[in-house]
Design a protein around this motif. Sequence first.
Motif: not given
Length: 206
Positions: A96-103, A127-134, A155-156
């Motif tokens: 998940a972290n790599a997807f967020n960082n690539r985003g 589902p509780d990945y608040f950095a990705a929501f932000y 959500v964040v």
Amino acid sequence: MNIHQLQLGVLLASLFLGRCALAQTQQEWMDCLAGDLRNPDVPIAGCSAVINTGEGILRRLANAYNNRGVARRLKANYAQAIDDFNEAIRLEPNYANAFNNRGVAYRNIGDLDHALSDYDRAILIKPDYFAAFYNRGLALTDRQEYAKAVSDFKVVLAADPRNPLVLYRLGAALVKAGDGDAGNADLAEAKAIKPNIEEEIREGRP
């Protein structure tokens, strides 16, 4: 995991796990490949150990690619950063972290479609990945989809109600969505918590 990944794991074990661990892995590898099938527990144990070793090393490699990608992104080397995140995800498809960082890297180059797709995937995995929501809220704001951005920022904020950065972003999105009263209230609260929040956002420091 395929046989090539297992072989990679055994090879890299010599670099990461030391001579003693390598010797043990070599024995387990032999038990896996040539164990006496009259005693199936031996090849089962040997193959399980090799698989676990290989998977552990692949996770470390994925972490290394992800972390190098973050560093390259900070240097604005976005194409190289995306290549690193791609490799991290290839090694760990549910990273998940790599997807967020690539985003984030995709948003940095203005590719909002790919950025939003990556944030969606990160949130699906965690589902509780608040950095990705932000981050998704930021990309939705860029797309002028303010109602959706408001939803993500809320959500964040539910998890961190006094975060001035999130309050400010939420307030700005609410104003643009047409809810000036609520938006201005959030902006005022953000500035009360951190008076220079607007300046920091403008300078890209948060």
